[in-house]
Design a protein around this motif. Structure first.
Motif, PDB file in Angstrom:
ATOM      1  N   ARG A  83       0.866  -1.331   0.094  1.00 58.93           N
ATOM      2  CA  ARG A  83      -0.002  -0.120  -0.017  1.00 58.93           C
ATOM      3  C   ARG A  83       0.878   1.129   0.035  1.00 58.93           C
ATOM      4  NH1 ARG A  83      -4.929   1.608   4.175  1.00 58.93           N
ATOM      5  NH2 ARG A  83      -5.517   3.753   3.160  1.00 58.93           N
TER       6      ARG A  83
ATOM      7  N   GLU B 241       0.943   4.141  -2.839  1.00 56.66           N
ATOM      8  CA  GLU B 241       0.684   5.745  -2.625  1.00 56.66           C
ATOM      9  C   GLU B 241       1.945   6.687  -2.541  1.00 56.66           C
ATOM     10  OE1 GLU B 241      -2.631   4.773   0.952  1.00 56.66           O
ATOM     11  OE2 GLU B 241      -0.613   4.951   1.482  1.00 56.66           O
TER      12      GLU B 241
ATOM     13  N   ALA C 252      -5.080   1.222  -3.646  1.00 56.38           N
ATOM     14  CA  ALA C 252      -4.141   0.610  -2.626  1.00 56.38           C
ATOM     15  C   ALA C 252      -4.647   0.399  -1.397  1.00 56.38           C
ATOM     16  CB  ALA C 252      -3.133   1.687  -2.552  1.00 56.38           C
ATOM     17  N   ALA C 253      -5.764   1.124  -0.998  1.00 57.37           N
ATOM     18  CA  ALA C 253      -6.316   0.719   0.193  1.00 57.37           C
ATOM     19  C   ALA C 253      -7.431  -0.500   0.155  1.00 57.37           C
ATOM     20  CB  ALA C 253      -7.162   1.997   0.676  1.00 57.37           C
TER      21      ALA C 253
ATOM     22  N   THR D 158      -5.344  -4.048  -0.741  1.00 53.69           N
ATOM     23  CA  THR D 158      -4.369  -4.431   0.469  1.00 53.69           C
ATOM     24  C   THR D 158      -5.194  -4.938   1.641  1.00 53.69           C
ATOM     25  OG1 THR D 158      -3.839  -2.452   1.122  1.00 53.69           O
ATOM     26  CG2 THR D 158      -2.432  -3.167  -0.465  1.00 53.69           C
TER      27      THR D 158
END
Length: 284
Positions: A147, A151, A206-207, A210
Motif C-alpha cells: 500500500r 501511495e 491501494a487501500a 491490500t
C-alpha cells in the motif's frame, strides 16, 4: 435520471458527493462495490430495472468513482462516518438498501447504528476481505508495504499505471468480475479504464486491494454483524463467484440469519445481470 450534489462532512473534511436518483416509488439506497473499477454508474442498470417501484439513490464512495477524487483518510472509520453523514443528509426511511461486494459490511453496520432506517437489506455478492488478503492470507505482513509503495508520489503512480492497463483490466474482469467473458467488450474495458485514470485514483485502489478497507478482520466478525435487531436480509449468491469469495457467501447463508438466493454472474452480477438481480429482489 437526476444527479444531486450532496455536501457532506466526514472526519471534519468536506466530502462533495454526487448521487444519482433514478425511478419513482419507495426510497431505496444502492451502494456500489469498492474496487479499482467501481463507480456509481455500475448500479444504474439495476436502478432502472427497479425504477417502477423504487426511487433509487446511488452515491459514489469517497475516494472512488469516475471523477477526480479529493483525498480523505481511506479507512473503515471514514466509510462508516460517510454513511452516517449520508443518512443525515438523506434520511429516508428506505424501503430497500442494496449493497454490492465490499459495501455489504458497511450497509449492515449503518443499519445497526440507525434502527428503522431500512425496511430490508439486499447484499449482492457480499465480500468482507480485500483481494490480496483473499488470495494470499499468509502474507499479511506485505500488505502495508504494498500500500505504501502504491501511495508513494512517483513510484506509486508508475506502479499503479502498470497494473491498471486495459489488458490487465480486461483479464481481471474475465477472471472473476463477469462470468461471461464475451460481455467484457472493448467498450466495457474502456469505461472501466477511464474510472482508474481519475486524479488520486491510486489511493482507493491501494487501500482496497491490500485490505485497508475491510470492514472486519475475520469471518467470525463478519457473521457477528448479523443479529436479530436487523431488518430482513437477502443475500444474492452468484453461481460463478470465485471459490474463496463464494465460500464466504455460503458461510453467511448457512448461518441462518439471512435468506439466500442464487443468481447468475460472478462478482459483479448487478452490472452483468441487472434484470436477474432486480427479479430476485422483488421475489425476496
Amino acid at each position: 435520471m437526476e444527479t444531486q450534489a450532496l455536501s457532506l462532512t466526514v472526519a471534519g473534511r468536506p466530502v462533495p458527493t454526487p448521487c444519482d436518483v433514478i425511478g419513482q416509488g419507495q426510497d431505496a439506497l444502492l451502494l456500489p462495490a469498492l474496487s479499482t473499477i467501481s463507480a456509481r454508474a455500475e448500479m444504474r442498470d439495476l436502478a432502472r430495472a427497479l425504477e417502477t417501484g423504487y426511487r433509487c439513490r446511488i452515491p459514489d464512495w469517497p475516494g472512488f468513482g469516475a471523477r477526480p477524487r479529493d483525498w480523505v483518510p481511506l479507512a473503515p472509520e471514514t466509510f462508516h462516518a460517510f454513511l452516517d453523514a449520508l443518512i443525515e443528509a438523506a434520511p429516508g426511511p428506505y424501503a430497500l438498501g442494496v449493497a454490492a461486494g465490499h459495501a455489504a459490511g458497511y450497509l449492515v453496520a449503518v443499519a445497526r447504528r440507525h434502527p428503522g432506517t431500512f425496511a430490508r437489506l439486499v447484499l449482492v455478492a457480499p465480500t468482507w476481505r480485500g483481494p490480496l488478503p483473499t488470495a494470499m492470507p499468509g502474507r499479511a505482513h506485505w500488505f502495508p508495504r504494498i500500500r505504501r509503495a502504491v501511495e508513494a508520489p512517483i513510484l506509486g503512480e508508475a506502479l499503479y499505471r502498470i497494473n491498471i492497463s486495459p489488458p490487465i483490466i480486461g483479464r481481471m474482469m474475465r477472471a472473476h468480475v463477469y462470468a461471461d467473458a464475451a460481455r467484457v467488450t472493448p467498450a466495457v474495458v474502456r469505461d472501466k479504464h477511464a474510472i482508474t485514470r481519475q486524479r488520486n485514483g491510486r489511493f482507493g485502489t491501494a487501500a482496497f486491494v491490500t485490505g485497508g478497507l475491510d470492514p472486519v478482520a475475520s469471518r467470525a466478525a463478519f457473521l457477528d454483524l448479523f443479529d436479530a435487531a436487523l431488518p430482513p436480509i437477502l443475500v444474492l449468491r452468484p453461481e460463478g463467484a470465485p471459490r474463496r469469495s463464494g465460500a464466504e457467501m455460503d458461510a453467511l447463508i448457512a448461518g441462518g440469519r439471512v435468506t439466500g438466493a442464487v443468481i447468475p454472474g460472478a462478482l459483479s452480477p448487478h452490472e452483468e445481470h441487472p434484470e436477474a438481480v432486480a427479479a430476485a429482489i422483488r421475489a425476496g
